[in-house]
Design a protein around this motif. Structure first.
Motif, short mmCIF file in Angstrom:
data_model
loop_
_atom_site.label_atom_id
_atom_site.label_comp_id
_atom_site.label_asym_id
_atom_site.label_seq_id
_atom_site.Cartn_x
_atom_site.Cartn_y
_atom_site.Cartn_z
N GLY A 66 -29.48 -22.87 43.11
CA GLY A 66 -29.09 -23.78 44.09
C GLY A 66 -28.97 -25.17 43.71
O GLY A 66 -29.02 -26.03 44.68
N LYS A 67 -28.28 -25.45 42.61
CA LYS A 67 -28.00 -26.80 42.07
C LYS A 67 -26.60 -27.07 42.12
O LYS A 67 -25.95 -28.01 41.74
CB LYS A 67 -28.59 -26.89 40.81
CG LYS A 67 -29.80 -26.82 40.48
CD LYS A 67 -30.76 -28.03 41.38
CE LYS A 67 -32.28 -27.86 41.03
NZ LYS A 67 -33.18 -28.74 42.13
N GLY A 68 -25.65 -25.95 42.58
CA GLY A 68 -24.11 -25.91 42.69
C GLY A 68 -23.62 -25.98 41.33
O GLY A 68 -24.38 -25.32 40.36
N GLU A 69 -22.57 -26.61 41.18
CA GLU A 69 -21.83 -26.57 39.75
C GLU A 69 -22.31 -27.49 38.91
O GLU A 69 -22.58 -28.71 39.13
CB GLU A 69 -20.40 -26.92 39.90
CG GLU A 69 -19.52 -26.68 38.86
CD GLU A 69 -18.65 -25.12 38.81
OE1 GLU A 69 -18.40 -24.67 37.62
OE2 GLU A 69 -18.99 -24.52 39.86
N ILE A 70 -23.08 -26.77 37.68
CA ILE A 70 -23.62 -27.88 36.65
C ILE A 70 -22.92 -27.51 35.32
O ILE A 70 -22.75 -26.44 35.23
CB ILE A 70 -25.29 -27.70 36.76
CG1 ILE A 70 -25.51 -25.98 36.41
CG2 ILE A 70 -25.78 -28.09 38.31
CD1 ILE A 70 -26.98 -25.87 36.24
N VAL A 71 -23.25 -28.44 34.57
CA VAL A 71 -23.06 -28.38 33.02
C VAL A 71 -24.31 -28.03 32.19
O VAL A 71 -25.26 -28.90 32.26
CB VAL A 71 -22.45 -29.72 32.64
CG1 VAL A 71 -21.85 -29.53 31.00
CG2 VAL A 71 -20.90 -30.02 33.36
N VAL A 72 -24.27 -27.04 31.83
CA VAL A 72 -25.49 -26.55 31.00
C VAL A 72 -25.16 -26.77 29.41
O VAL A 72 -23.89 -26.41 29.01
CB VAL A 72 -25.63 -24.89 31.16
CG1 VAL A 72 -26.95 -24.47 30.44
CG2 VAL A 72 -25.72 -24.69 32.67
N THR A 73 -26.17 -27.37 28.78
CA THR A 73 -26.04 -27.64 27.60
C THR A 73 -26.78 -26.62 26.60
O THR A 73 -28.22 -26.74 26.80
CB THR A 73 -26.26 -28.90 26.97
OG1 THR A 73 -25.55 -29.97 27.78
CG2 THR A 73 -26.18 -29.36 25.59
N CYS A 74 -26.58 -25.97 25.84
CA CYS A 74 -27.36 -24.96 24.93
C CYS A 74 -28.20 -25.73 24.08
O CYS A 74 -27.87 -26.42 23.40
CB CYS A 74 -26.32 -23.89 24.38
SG CYS A 74 -27.40 -22.65 23.26
N PRO A 75 -29.31 -25.31 24.08
CA PRO A 75 -30.53 -26.03 23.33
C PRO A 75 -30.49 -25.66 21.74
O PRO A 75 -30.74 -26.60 21.01
CB PRO A 75 -31.97 -25.73 23.90
CG PRO A 75 -31.78 -24.50 24.78
CD PRO A 75 -30.30 -24.40 25.04
N ARG A 76 -29.73 -24.71 21.80
CA ARG A 76 -29.80 -24.03 20.26
C ARG A 76 -28.55 -24.49 19.54
O ARG A 76 -28.71 -25.05 18.46
CB ARG A 76 -29.71 -22.39 20.17
CG ARG A 76 -30.19 -21.82 18.92
CD ARG A 76 -29.72 -20.64 18.78
NE ARG A 76 -30.59 -19.64 19.20
CZ ARG A 76 -30.27 -18.14 19.34
NH1 ARG A 76 -29.38 -17.59 18.83
NH2 ARG A 76 -31.38 -17.43 19.98
N CYS A 77 -27.41 -24.59 20.16
CA CYS A 77 -26.19 -24.75 19.43
C CYS A 77 -25.32 -26.03 20.12
O CYS A 77 -24.53 -26.53 19.52
CB CYS A 77 -25.21 -23.32 19.39
SG CYS A 77 -24.54 -22.97 21.01
N GLY A 78 -25.89 -26.47 21.11
CA GLY A 78 -25.31 -27.78 21.74
C GLY A 78 -24.14 -27.42 22.66
O GLY A 78 -23.56 -28.72 23.21
N LYS A 79 -23.71 -26.34 22.69
CA LYS A 79 -22.36 -25.95 23.52
C LYS A 79 -22.45 -26.18 25.00
O LYS A 79 -23.61 -25.98 25.49
CB LYS A 79 -22.08 -24.43 23.14
CG LYS A 79 -21.04 -23.77 24.21
CD LYS A 79 -19.44 -23.63 23.43
CE LYS A 79 -18.85 -22.74 24.33
NZ LYS A 79 -17.61 -23.64 24.49
N LYS A 80 -21.52 -26.95 25.47
CA LYS A 80 -21.59 -27.11 27.01
C LYS A 80 -20.85 -26.32 27.70
O LYS A 80 -19.86 -25.93 27.45
CB LYS A 80 -21.14 -28.67 27.22
CG LYS A 80 -22.09 -29.64 26.62
CD LYS A 80 -21.55 -31.18 27.12
CE LYS A 80 -22.13 -32.27 26.27
NZ LYS A 80 -23.74 -32.44 26.58
N THR A 81 -21.64 -25.70 28.95
CA THR A 81 -20.65 -24.61 29.71
C THR A 81 -20.80 -25.08 31.04
O THR A 81 -21.98 -25.48 31.61
CB THR A 81 -21.36 -23.54 29.53
OG1 THR A 81 -22.01 -23.21 28.06
CG2 THR A 81 -20.53 -22.08 29.87
N ASP A 82 -20.06 -24.87 31.92
CA ASP A 82 -19.92 -24.86 33.34
C ASP A 82 -20.31 -23.82 33.81
O ASP A 82 -19.82 -22.61 33.74
CB ASP A 82 -18.31 -25.38 33.85
CG ASP A 82 -18.07 -26.75 33.50
OD1 ASP A 82 -18.89 -27.68 33.11
OD2 ASP A 82 -16.84 -26.81 33.40
#
Ligand SMILES: [Zn+2]
Length: 131
Positions: free
Chosen positions: A112-128
């Protein structure tokens, strides 16, 4: 008789959880062998049973312990996956789970937060991601 058996088993491997699994597998195969045309399963079942007896009476304890350790590693991997599936099911209304596209780590974000940018804690890759 009891003392004789104790002396006979001295220095031998004995039972473990892999032997328990092998016994259940052979029981299952023996039950399958009752189905017509599946009688060859009984040969397999006796083979598994003979291997179980061999493991129990074996004096090569380090080798048997290594087999047991390998079995327990595989079993714990399945247990972890099962626990994660259970957690995903339990939190399905409050959180979303998905795999990182780069390293396949399991990521958990609130719903329920809408479109967010998620940063992977393991490799640091950012994903929408849409939550
Ligand atoms: Zn990652």
């Amino acid at each position: 008789m009891k003392r004789w058996f104790a002396r006979f088993m001295y220095g031998r491997y004995g039972g473990d959880s892999l032997n328990n699994l092998l016994i259940w597998i052979s029981v299952g195969l023996l039950l399958l062998a009752y189905i017509p045309y599946l009688w060859p399963m009984s040969i397999l079942a006796y083979g598994v049973l003979i291997y179980t007896i061999f493991r129990t009476l074996s004096r090569n304890i380090p080798r048997r312990r290594a087999e047991e350790a390998a079995y327990l590693r595989v079993r714990s991997r399945f247990a972890k996956k099962r626990a994660l599936r259970k957690q995903i099911r339990r939190e399905r209304k409050t959180h979303r789970y998905f795999k990182c596209p780069a390293c396949h780590a399991m990521l958990r974000v609130p719903r329920g937060k809408g479109e967010i940018v998620v940063t992977c804690p393991r490799c640091g890759k950012k994903t929408d991601k849409k939550t």
